[in-house]
Design a protein around this motif. Structure first.
Motif, short mmCIF file in Angstrom:
data_model
loop_
_atom_site.label_atom_id
_atom_site.label_comp_id
_atom_site.label_asym_id
_atom_site.label_seq_id
_atom_site.Cartn_x
_atom_site.Cartn_y
_atom_site.Cartn_z
N GLN A 405 0.83 -1.20 0.00
CA GLN A 405 0.00 0.00 0.00
C GLN A 405 0.87 1.26 0.00
O GLN A 405 0.60 2.21 -0.73
N LEU A 406 1.93 1.24 0.84
CA LEU A 406 2.81 2.41 0.89
C LEU A 406 3.47 2.65 -0.47
O LEU A 406 3.61 3.79 -0.92
N ASP A 407 3.84 1.54 -1.14
CA ASP A 407 4.41 1.67 -2.50
C ASP A 407 3.40 2.31 -3.44
O ASP A 407 3.74 3.18 -4.25
N GLU A 420 -5.66 15.92 -1.21
CA GLU A 420 -7.10 15.67 -1.23
C GLU A 420 -7.41 14.30 -1.83
O GLU A 420 -8.20 13.52 -1.28
N GLN A 421 -6.73 14.01 -2.93
CA GLN A 421 -7.03 12.78 -3.65
C GLN A 421 -6.54 11.54 -2.92
O GLN A 421 -6.99 10.44 -3.19
N LEU A 422 -5.62 11.73 -1.99
CA LEU A 422 -5.07 10.57 -1.27
C LEU A 422 -5.76 10.32 0.05
O LEU A 422 -5.43 9.37 0.77
N VAL A 423 -6.75 11.18 0.40
CA VAL A 423 -7.41 11.02 1.71
C VAL A 423 -7.93 9.60 1.95
O VAL A 423 -7.67 9.01 3.00
N PRO A 424 -8.65 8.99 0.99
CA PRO A 424 -9.15 7.63 1.27
C PRO A 424 -8.01 6.65 1.53
O PRO A 424 -8.09 5.83 2.45
N ALA A 425 -6.95 6.73 0.74
CA ALA A 425 -5.82 5.80 0.91
C ALA A 425 -5.15 6.01 2.26
O ALA A 425 -4.80 5.04 2.95
N LEU A 426 -5.00 7.26 2.65
CA LEU A 426 -4.31 7.54 3.91
C LEU A 426 -5.17 7.14 5.11
O LEU A 426 -4.66 6.69 6.14
N THR A 427 -6.48 7.32 4.99
CA THR A 427 -7.38 6.88 6.06
C THR A 427 -7.26 5.38 6.25
O THR A 427 -7.23 4.88 7.38
N LEU A 428 -7.20 4.67 5.12
CA LEU A 428 -7.08 3.21 5.20
C LEU A 428 -5.70 2.79 5.72
O LEU A 428 -5.57 1.79 6.42
N VAL A 469 -5.64 -0.37 -3.36
CA VAL A 469 -6.55 -0.15 -4.49
C VAL A 469 -6.94 1.33 -4.57
O VAL A 469 -6.94 1.95 -5.64
N ALA A 470 -7.25 1.91 -3.39
CA ALA A 470 -7.64 3.32 -3.36
C ALA A 470 -6.52 4.20 -3.90
O ALA A 470 -6.76 5.17 -4.63
N ALA A 471 -5.27 3.86 -3.54
CA ALA A 471 -4.13 4.66 -4.02
C ALA A 471 -3.95 4.49 -5.53
O ALA A 471 -3.65 5.45 -6.24
N MET A 472 -4.14 3.24 -5.99
CA MET A 472 -3.98 3.00 -7.44
C MET A 472 -5.07 3.71 -8.24
O MET A 472 -4.84 4.17 -9.35
N ASN A 473 -6.27 3.82 -7.65
CA ASN A 473 -7.39 4.48 -8.33
C ASN A 473 -7.58 5.92 -7.86
O ASN A 473 -8.70 6.40 -7.75
N TRP A 474 -6.47 6.57 -7.49
CA TRP A 474 -6.61 7.89 -6.85
C TRP A 474 -7.39 8.87 -7.68
O TRP A 474 -8.06 9.75 -7.16
#
Lengths: 481, 172
Positions: A405-407, A420-428, A469-474
């Motif tokens: 995920q960090l990658d 802003e766009q990374l909020v979901p990934a960072l929350t997860l 997945v959230a990061a890949m689909n940012w």
């Protein structure tokens, strides 16, 4: 004449032999008599109070005059011990670095002092010395840390003008160095000591740590299920005129866990607010997480332990939630306390002593396990090994997911993803990391509650993959936020 | 025999009498001090003379059987020579273990004593369970009553850790 001479000689030999036999028999009987007297004495007087002790006697050697057996075993906490997953490698002088062995830990803690220095544990005897030596002190640290690394109560009373609670509330704003210097000045620079868990002279178990007392009160006032703590359930069903008081309400068997729960827990321990045990919503990983998620610092900012240096996620750092994880396990549910396995009773002649060499039960299987489990030592060790190995493997798997995920977050950033766009990934990431850390920092390799540990790690892996997945689909997920 | 010889012999007898009498007296005192006669009784208090069985004794008082069975009712054969053999065997092992402190921890029932125990369960409850436990005192794989009914004699778990055997042994 010849006959008479022979008879006289035979008589003398008989006499000498009889004397010898009787002498040996008498000596043996006397030895037995003294042995019996000693055993009777041991059975009669558990201790002799030679040295009156009080609230300000933090030096365990003073107490050791009265309770030499307990003191002797307490001193053994300085002995190096190792189990397959616990204890320390490295030299006698310094335990090995955990962050070198599991490099993912270092990446987890980037932006936090634990990425500088995070070593294997040592025994109680070293708690203060190791804290004074850690390289984490190169960053500013709060005076709160001494809540659990020293016999601090006299200092709290001094700081609070007699009221330990007030002294406690003041100590978080002071620096570690300042509180530590005061401690040495007052001559209370001892690791956890007798007075921290025992009422002087009566030796009754008690809890002293303000963090625990406030935390367990909050737990009692919550609606969280605590089937393993019957006194809390009783207090809840009563009139609730006064707050739950572990020293008045708890049963003896609960106190045998509470005294350990004064420190072997998850907490916040920095300078923004007083040391906090996060039990107001319950003891499970997600209940503690919810507590932190809804906590606001006095300065109005939302609670976090640190900002992840690589991704910028607001991270929760789990400390060592042994009390919390034990609470979810079958041993707690069956009324088995911390002390039952970590300080089992042992015999000294006819007397019964709690082993104060607090250590892994794996080093003491016959006393710790076999009292209840009627299986061989080898079988008991093998059962534990299976549980810990499974937990270890699952943890590595969850950690691998988090690294992926960090990658993915790093790749998204490189591709131009904004905060802003990374909020979901960072929350997860925060959710996944909290769960991995909750089990990784806990000192039983999952044993305290194997199923619960697996559940938490399973959730961790799931959140990490969701976050990947959230990061890949940012581009898509970020836009919907 | 000469007069001198007789005096000599009676002196020898006197010395012997004093010596053996002293040794016997010491022995008798030790026996009494150790409450030796209590072991001939059926009083459960005798079993805690040496304190090691205190947890078992305490737990027995909280068990369902404490109003109907004393220690010896379950742990010794009911009567006859077998009872005295078992008593002597246990007495010897227990006093040797307690005096020399050389017994393994935790304390567990020996296979022979487990057989006695099972026989005593059946002595009272045999009529109720004879279909269930046929051969239970002789078969190797037989089910023992206390396998499931572990708490009837000693209530909740009666545990005690074991002696501190010194650092070297502890670290092994």
């Amino acid at each position: 004449m010849i006959n008479d001479g022979r008879r006289a000689k035979r008589g003398r030999v008989f006499l000498v032999l009889t004397m010898l036999v009787v002498a040996v028999a008498t000596a043996a009987t006397t030895a037995l008599l003294i042995n019996i007297t000693e055993r009777k004495e041991e059975g009669r007087s558990p201790y002799v109070l030679l040295q009156p002790v009080g609230e300000d006697d933090t030096d365990p050697a003073t107490w050791g005059v009265n309770w030499p057996s307990q003191y002797d075993s307490y001193l053994r906490t300085a002995v190096t011990t190792r189990t397959r997953f616990g204890g320390h490698g490295g030299s006698e002088a310094m335990p090995a670095e955990k962050i070198e062995r599991d490099p993912w830990l270092k990446r987890l803690f980037l932006g936090y002092a634990f990425s500088i220095d995070y070593r294997d544990r040592r025994g109680h005897a070293y708690m203060l010395a190791d804290q004074e030596a850690t390289e984490r002190l190169t960053k500013p640290q709060s005076g709160s840390c001494l809540h659990c690394h020293a016999s601090i109560m006299p200092l709290y009373r001094e700081l609070g003008g007699g009221d330990a609670m007030q002294g406690f509330a003041a100590s978080h704003a002071m620096s570690y160095q300042e509180v530590n210097a005061k401690l040495h000045e007052m001559d209370h620079a001892h690791p956890v000591s007798c007075v921290d868990c025992h009422t002087p002279n009566t030796m009754e178990l008690r809890v002293t740590r303000p963090g625990f007392i406030l935390g367990i009160q909050a737990l009692a006032e919550s609606a969280a299920e605590v089937p393993h703590l019957p006194s809390i359930q009783e207090w809840r069903s009563g009139d609730r005129e006064r707050p739950y008081d572990p020293n008045l309400d708890a049963r003896r068997s609960e106190m045998r866990s509470y005294v350990c729960g004064q420190c072997h827990v998850e907490y916040y321990c920095s300078s923004k607010m007083p040391l906090t045990f996060p039990w107001g919503k319950g003891l499970k990983a997600e209940q503690v997480e919810e507590f932190w998620d809804t906590t606001i610092f006095p300065d109005g900012t939302p609670f976090l332990d640190y900002v992840h240096a690589e991704t910028g996620a607001p991270i929760l750092k789990a400390q060592h939630p042994e009390f919390e994880l034990w609470s979810q396990g079958i041993h707690a549910r069956s009324g088995v306390s911390c002390a039952d396995c970590h300080m089992p009773y042992m015999r000294e002649g006819a007397s019964k002593v709690s082993d104060h060499w607090v250590r892994s039960p794996l080093l003491n299987i016959n006393r710790a396990c076999q009292t209840c489990h009627h299986a061989s030592e080898g079988e008991m060790a093998a059962r534990v090994d299976v549980i810990q190995q499974r937990n270890h493997d699952l943890m590595q798997r969850a950690a691998a997911a988090l690294m992926d995920q960090l990658d993915a977050i790093a790749a998204a950033k490189a591709a131009g993803a904004g905060a802003e766009q990374l909020v979901p990934a960072l929350t997860l990431q925060r959710k996944a990391q909290w769960r991995i850390d909750f089990i990784a920092a806990e000192n039983s390799m999952g044993f305290h509650a194997p199923q619960e540990a697996a559940r938490v790690l399973g959730e961790a892996a799931d959140y990490a993959r969701q976050g990947q997945v959230a990061a890949m689909n940012w581009k898509e997920t970020g836009a919907t936020q | 025999m000469s007069r001198r010889g007789r005096i000599h012999e009676s002196r020898t007898a006197l010395v012997l009498a004093v010596l053996i009498g002293a040794a016997f007296g010491l022995g008798a005192f030790t026996f009494d001090y150790a409450e030796g006669t209590s072991y001939l009784s059926t009083d459960p208090a005798a079993c805690v003379n040496c304190h090691i069985m205190r947890p078992q004794y305490d737990a027995w008082q909280k068990s369902s059987h404490h109003t109907v069975a004393r220690c010896v009712d379950c742990h010794l054969p009911a009567s006859g020579l077998a009872k005295w053999i078992a008593k002597a065997d246990n007495g010897y092992r227990h006093s040797k273990g307690f005096t020399l402190q050389d017994f393994p921890e935790p304390i567990r029932i020996t296979p022979g004593n487990a057989e006695i125990l099972q026989a005593n369960c059946l002595r009272c409850h045999g009529d109720l369970v004879h279909d269930l436990v046929a051969g239970s005192t002789t078969d190797r794989d037989a089910i023992e009553c206390v396998h499931c009914h572990r708490d009837v004699g000693h209530g909740e778990q009666a545990g005690l850790g074991g002696a501190d055997r010194g650092l070297e042994e502890e670290l092994r």
